[in-house]
Design a protein around this motif. Structure first.
Motif, short mmCIF file in Angstrom:
data_model
loop_
_atom_site.label_atom_id
_atom_site.label_comp_id
_atom_site.label_asym_id
_atom_site.label_seq_id
_atom_site.Cartn_x
_atom_site.Cartn_y
_atom_site.Cartn_z
N LEU A 41 -43.49 -7.82 -46.67
CA LEU A 41 -42.96 -9.08 -47.17
C LEU A 41 -43.49 -9.38 -48.58
CD1 LEU A 41 -43.11 -11.31 -43.98
CD2 LEU A 41 -41.12 -10.19 -45.00
N LYS A 42 -44.70 -8.96 -48.86
CA LYS A 42 -45.26 -9.16 -50.20
C LYS A 42 -44.40 -8.47 -51.25
CE LYS A 42 -50.17 -9.69 -49.15
NZ LYS A 42 -51.51 -9.19 -49.39
N LEU A 43 -44.00 -7.24 -50.97
CA LEU A 43 -43.18 -6.50 -51.93
C LEU A 43 -41.84 -7.18 -52.14
CD1 LEU A 43 -43.54 -2.65 -51.41
CD2 LEU A 43 -43.94 -3.98 -53.46
N LEU A 44 -41.19 -7.54 -51.07
CA LEU A 44 -39.90 -8.20 -51.17
C LEU A 44 -40.01 -9.51 -51.94
CD1 LEU A 44 -36.92 -8.26 -50.49
CD2 LEU A 44 -37.51 -9.32 -48.31
N GLN A 45 -41.02 -10.28 -51.62
CA GLN A 45 -41.23 -11.56 -52.32
C GLN A 45 -41.57 -11.33 -53.79
OE1 GLN A 45 -40.36 -14.24 -50.91
NE2 GLN A 45 -40.99 -15.66 -52.47
N ALA A 46 -42.36 -10.32 -54.08
CA ALA A 46 -42.71 -10.01 -55.47
C ALA A 46 -41.47 -9.63 -56.26
CB ALA A 46 -43.74 -8.89 -55.51
N PHE A 47 -40.58 -8.85 -55.64
CA PHE A 47 -39.33 -8.50 -56.31
C PHE A 47 -38.49 -9.74 -56.58
CE2 PHE A 47 -39.32 -4.05 -54.16
CZ PHE A 47 -40.23 -3.58 -55.10
N ASN A 48 -38.44 -10.64 -55.61
CA ASN A 48 -37.67 -11.88 -55.79
C ASN A 48 -38.25 -12.76 -56.89
OD1 ASN A 48 -35.58 -11.61 -53.87
ND2 ASN A 48 -37.02 -12.07 -52.24
N ILE A 49 -39.54 -12.74 -57.06
CA ILE A 49 -40.19 -13.53 -58.10
C ILE A 49 -39.96 -12.90 -59.48
CG2 ILE A 49 -42.44 -14.25 -59.03
CD1 ILE A 49 -43.38 -14.51 -56.10
N LEU A 50 -40.08 -11.59 -59.56
CA LEU A 50 -40.03 -10.90 -60.85
C LEU A 50 -38.62 -10.79 -61.42
CD1 LEU A 50 -41.45 -9.34 -63.11
CD2 LEU A 50 -41.15 -7.27 -61.72
N TYR A 51 -37.68 -10.38 -60.60
CA TYR A 51 -36.33 -10.12 -61.11
C TYR A 51 -35.48 -11.38 -61.05
CZ TYR A 51 -37.72 -5.27 -60.99
OH TYR A 51 -38.39 -4.10 -61.21
N LYS A 52 -34.82 -11.70 -62.18
CA LYS A 52 -34.07 -12.94 -62.28
C LYS A 52 -32.77 -12.92 -61.48
CE LYS A 52 -35.43 -14.78 -66.72
NZ LYS A 52 -34.96 -15.17 -68.05
N ASP A 53 -31.87 -12.03 -61.83
CA ASP A 53 -30.53 -12.07 -61.27
C ASP A 53 -30.34 -11.14 -60.08
OD1 ASP A 53 -29.82 -13.83 -63.35
OD2 ASP A 53 -29.41 -12.14 -64.67
N LYS A 54 -30.84 -9.93 -60.23
CA LYS A 54 -30.58 -8.91 -59.21
C LYS A 54 -31.77 -7.96 -59.13
CE LYS A 54 -27.30 -5.29 -58.10
NZ LYS A 54 -26.20 -4.47 -58.56
N ILE A 55 -32.20 -7.69 -57.92
CA ILE A 55 -33.27 -6.71 -57.70
C ILE A 55 -32.64 -5.33 -57.78
CG2 ILE A 55 -34.96 -5.84 -56.04
CD1 ILE A 55 -35.01 -8.69 -54.85
N PRO A 56 -33.27 -4.39 -58.49
CA PRO A 56 -32.72 -3.03 -58.54
C PRO A 56 -32.53 -2.45 -57.14
CG PRO A 56 -34.51 -3.27 -60.12
CD PRO A 56 -34.49 -4.51 -59.29
N GLU A 57 -31.40 -1.79 -56.94
CA GLU A 57 -31.13 -1.18 -55.65
C GLU A 57 -32.05 0.00 -55.38
OE1 GLU A 57 -26.99 -0.31 -55.18
OE2 GLU A 57 -26.41 -2.32 -55.84
N ASP A 58 -32.41 0.69 -56.44
CA ASP A 58 -33.33 1.83 -56.32
C ASP A 58 -34.75 1.28 -56.18
OD1 ASP A 58 -34.96 4.07 -56.60
OD2 ASP A 58 -33.90 4.84 -58.36
#
Length: 69
Positions: A41-58
């Motif tokens: 969950l930390k990784l997913l939340q970190a991605f949501n915090i860092l990336y504005k519009d869209k999290i990279p699919e890769d």
């Protein structure tokens, strides 16, 4: 390497818009130190915090962007 005093902060990583506000760095630090949150969950939340519009699919691109930041 860039000089943030002479150049602006980057606004994207490999074509993905990122939040460069200093508060994002603080939130990411707090998140990594929070033992009550599961690692996945930390990784997913970190991605949501860092990336504005869209999290990279890769995943590797998303993760390397997080490490870079």
């Amino acid at each position: 390497m860039f000089n943030c005093l002479l150049q602006g902060f980057p606004t994207e990583y490999k074509g993905y818009a990122i939040n460069t506000d200093f508060r994002v760095g603080i939130l990411l630090t707090q998140l990594t130190e929070d033992e009550s949150v599961e690692e996945d969950l930390k990784l997913l939340q970190a991605f949501n915090i860092l990336y504005k519009d869209k999290i990279p699919e890769d995943f590797q691109v998303a993760y390397s962007g997080l490490e870079w930041f």
